[in-house]
Design a protein around this motif. Structure first.
Motif, PDB file in Angstrom:
ATOM      1  N   LEU A   1       0.827  -1.204   0.000  1.00 55.65           N
ATOM      2  CA  LEU A   1       0.000   0.000   0.000  1.00 55.65           C
ATOM      3  C   LEU A   1       0.862   1.254   0.000  1.00 55.65           C
ATOM      4  O   LEU A   1       0.643   2.177  -0.798  1.00 55.65           O
ATOM      5  CB  LEU A   1      -0.923  -0.011   1.219  1.00 55.65           C
ATOM      6  CG  LEU A   1      -1.747   1.259   1.455  1.00 55.65           C
ATOM      7  CD1 LEU A   1      -2.735   1.477   0.317  1.00 55.65           C
ATOM      8  CD2 LEU A   1      -2.474   1.181   2.797  1.00 55.65           C
ATOM      9  N   ILE A   2       1.855   1.297   0.878  1.00 52.70           N
ATOM     10  CA  ILE A   2       2.723   2.477   0.977  1.00 52.70           C
ATOM     11  C   ILE A   2       3.498   2.682  -0.325  1.00 52.70           C
ATOM     12  O   ILE A   2       3.567   3.799  -0.852  1.00 52.70           O
ATOM     13  CB  ILE A   2       3.688   2.317   2.161  1.00 52.70           C
ATOM     14  CG1 ILE A   2       2.904   2.337   3.478  1.00 52.70           C
ATOM     15  CG2 ILE A   2       4.733   3.428   2.154  1.00 52.70           C
ATOM     16  CD1 ILE A   2       3.735   1.968   4.684  1.00 52.70           C
ATOM     17  N   ALA A   3       4.063   1.610  -0.860  1.00 56.90           N
ATOM     18  CA  ALA A   3       4.821   1.717  -2.112  1.00 56.90           C
ATOM     19  C   ALA A   3       3.926   2.162  -3.256  1.00 56.90           C
ATOM     20  O   ALA A   3       4.321   2.989  -4.093  1.00 56.90           O
ATOM     21  CB  ALA A   3       5.472   0.378  -2.442  1.00 56.90           C
ATOM     22  N   GLY A   4       2.714   1.627  -3.292  1.00 58.87           N
ATOM     23  CA  GLY A   4       1.783   1.990  -4.354  1.00 58.87           C
ATOM     24  C   GLY A   4       1.388   3.454  -4.310  1.00 58.87           C
ATOM     25  O   GLY A   4       1.370   4.131  -5.338  1.00 58.87           O
ATOM     26  N   LEU A   5       1.079   3.955  -3.113  1.00 61.49           N
ATOM     27  CA  LEU A   5       0.681   5.355  -2.981  1.00 61.49           C
ATOM     28  C   LEU A   5       1.831   6.296  -3.338  1.00 61.49           C
ATOM     29  O   LEU A   5       1.632   7.302  -4.039  1.00 61.49           O
ATOM     30  CB  LEU A   5       0.205   5.631  -1.554  1.00 61.49           C
ATOM     31  CG  LEU A   5      -1.126   4.983  -1.150  1.00 61.49           C
ATOM     32  CD1 LEU A   5      -1.410   5.243   0.324  1.00 61.49           C
ATOM     33  CD2 LEU A   5      -2.273   5.497  -2.006  1.00 61.49           C
ATOM     34  N   LEU A   6       3.032   5.975  -2.860  1.00 67.13           N
ATOM     35  CA  LEU A   6       4.185   6.828  -3.163  1.00 67.13           C
ATOM     36  C   LEU A   6       4.486   6.843  -4.653  1.00 67.13           C
ATOM     37  O   LEU A   6       4.757   7.897  -5.240  1.00 67.13           O
ATOM     38  CB  LEU A   6       5.405   6.353  -2.376  1.00 67.13           C
ATOM     39  CG  LEU A   6       5.375   6.594  -0.865  1.00 67.13           C
ATOM     40  CD1 LEU A   6       6.595   5.958  -0.201  1.00 67.13           C
ATOM     41  CD2 LEU A   6       5.320   8.088  -0.556  1.00 67.13           C
TER      42      LEU A   6
ATOM     43  N   GLY B   1      -3.955  13.907  -6.980  1.00 66.54           N
ATOM     44  CA  GLY B   1      -2.990  13.652  -8.049  1.00 66.54           C
ATOM     45  C   GLY B   1      -2.251  12.334  -7.882  1.00 66.54           C
ATOM     46  O   GLY B   1      -1.149  12.297  -7.315  1.00 66.54           O
ATOM     47  N   PHE B   2      -2.834  11.269  -8.401  1.00 69.30           N
ATOM     48  CA  PHE B   2      -2.219   9.943  -8.353  1.00 69.30           C
ATOM     49  C   PHE B   2      -2.437   9.256  -9.698  1.00 69.30           C
ATOM     50  O   PHE B   2      -3.501   9.409 -10.303  1.00 69.30           O
ATOM     51  CB  PHE B   2      -2.839   9.072  -7.250  1.00 69.30           C
ATOM     52  CG  PHE B   2      -2.609   9.582  -5.852  1.00 69.30           C
ATOM     53  CD1 PHE B   2      -1.494   9.189  -5.130  1.00 69.30           C
ATOM     54  CD2 PHE B   2      -3.509  10.453  -5.262  1.00 69.30           C
ATOM     55  CE1 PHE B   2      -1.276   9.655  -3.840  1.00 69.30           C
ATOM     56  CE2 PHE B   2      -3.308  10.925  -3.972  1.00 69.30           C
ATOM     57  CZ  PHE B   2      -2.190  10.524  -3.261  1.00 69.30           C
ATOM     58  N   LEU B   3      -1.440   8.515 -10.148  1.00 67.59           N
ATOM     59  CA  LEU B   3      -1.576   7.696 -11.350  1.00 67.59           C
ATOM     60  C   LEU B   3      -1.674   6.240 -10.920  1.00 67.59           C
ATOM     61  O   LEU B   3      -0.685   5.623 -10.519  1.00 67.59           O
ATOM     62  CB  LEU B   3      -0.391   7.903 -12.292  1.00 67.59           C
ATOM     63  CG  LEU B   3      -0.359   9.230 -13.051  1.00 67.59           C
ATOM     64  CD1 LEU B   3       0.861   9.297 -13.967  1.00 67.59           C
ATOM     65  CD2 LEU B   3      -1.634   9.427 -13.867  1.00 67.59           C
ATOM     66  N   ALA B   4      -2.878   5.695 -10.989  1.00 67.67           N
ATOM     67  CA  ALA B   4      -3.137   4.349 -10.483  1.00 67.67           C
ATOM     68  C   ALA B   4      -2.276   3.268 -11.127  1.00 67.67           C
ATOM     69  O   ALA B   4      -1.779   2.380 -10.417  1.00 67.67           O
ATOM     70  CB  ALA B   4      -4.624   4.020 -10.645  1.00 67.67           C
TER      71      ALA B   4
END
Length: 274
Positions: free
Chosen positions: A49-54, A82-85
């Motif tokens: 989760l942390i790696a994905g969000l960062l 502002g996130f690129l899924a």
């Protein structure tokens, strides 16, 4: 549906879905550890989760680096959405693959796959259910609006066949006030897009007083006294911004404060690529 109303609190639907899906994933990891005596996949789910969000945030910042360089502090303001899924998903899977590559971690693979799959399934089922419960409008809502001078109007009349950005706001809403300069600058720069500012449930005097005090120059300020546009979009939260293409189709939405970068990312979806 863009938001869920819980008492006086309006929560973004995406955030609620993410929280519930994470609860399902952690719940599956706990059940497998307690009742199947399998390794606890919970900590690795957290790392993913942390790696994905960062990664999702970093990818978005890099994509719109020009806007963020103009205001570097806004990189930390993740409220702009502002996130690129795809980048986030790739990073999460990469972390899982790296951590489980060693033979000593082989026993972790099964509970991890089950936990992540359970969370993903929960997300998919809930998203599909909400999609069936709420029909996305196929055209501009035929809502009766009123200009500040009292003249009646509609979104279709204001659009004039151009792509349109409809911002739902109120003078008492702090994030609405913070994003106004961003929207005003975009309205000034993009003559190919119609920007409409639909005040929710306030009268002309309150809206005009706020605009005079703020010093922000806006065109197409209208009154939506019954908050009908919010109801049509499935949102009870402010600010909400709706993005329509030239055919009047709702292409994208944004719940919460917009930054230069997040607004630019939405505008590219409603304007043709040169």
């Amino acid at each position: 549906m863009l938001s869920l109303q819980i008492g006086h609190l309006a929560l973004p639907t995406g955030l609620v879905l993410l929280f519930f899906s994470l609860c399902v994933a952690y719940g599956a990891a706990w059940w497998l550890r307690r009742y199947r005596q399998l390794p606890d996949a919970g900590p690795l789910v957290s790392d993913m989760l942390i790696a994905g969000l960062l990664a999702a945030r970093l990818a978005f910042v890099l994509r719109w680096h020009e806007q963020y360089l103009a205001a570097p502090w806004s990189i930390l303001n993740i409220r702009d959405g502002g996130f690129l899924a795809p980048a986030g998903i790739a990073a999460a899977l990469a972390i899982a693959a790296w951590r489980c590559r060693r033979p000593a971690m082989a026993a972790m693979r099964r509970p991890l796959v089950i936990s992540v799959a359970s969370g993903a399934l929960a997300w998919g089922v809930l998203s599909a259910g909400m999609g069936l419960a709420y029909d996305k409008p196929a055209a501009l809502p035929a809502v009766a609006l009123q200009a500040l001078d009292g003249a009646p109007t509609t979104l279709a009349a204001l659009a004039g066949g151009k792509p349109m950005v409809v911002n739902l706001w109120a003078s008492w809403c702090p994030p609405c006030r913070r994003e106004m300069p961003v929207l005003a600058a975009a309205q000034q720069a993009r003559a190919d897009i119609v920007f409409v500012y639909a005040n929710q449930r306030e009268d002309a005097a309150a809206a005009s007083a706020f605009l005079d005090k703020s010093g922000v120059t806006l065109r197409n300020v209208v009154l939506d006294s019954e908050a009908a546009l919010g109801k049509a979009a499935g949102s009870s939260a402010l600010p909400t911004t709706l993005f329509y293409d030239a055919q009047g189709r709702l292409v994208d939405t944004h719940l919460g404060e917009l930054s230069d970068a997040s607004l630019a990312s939405k505008l590219q979806k409603i304007t043709p690529v040169p």
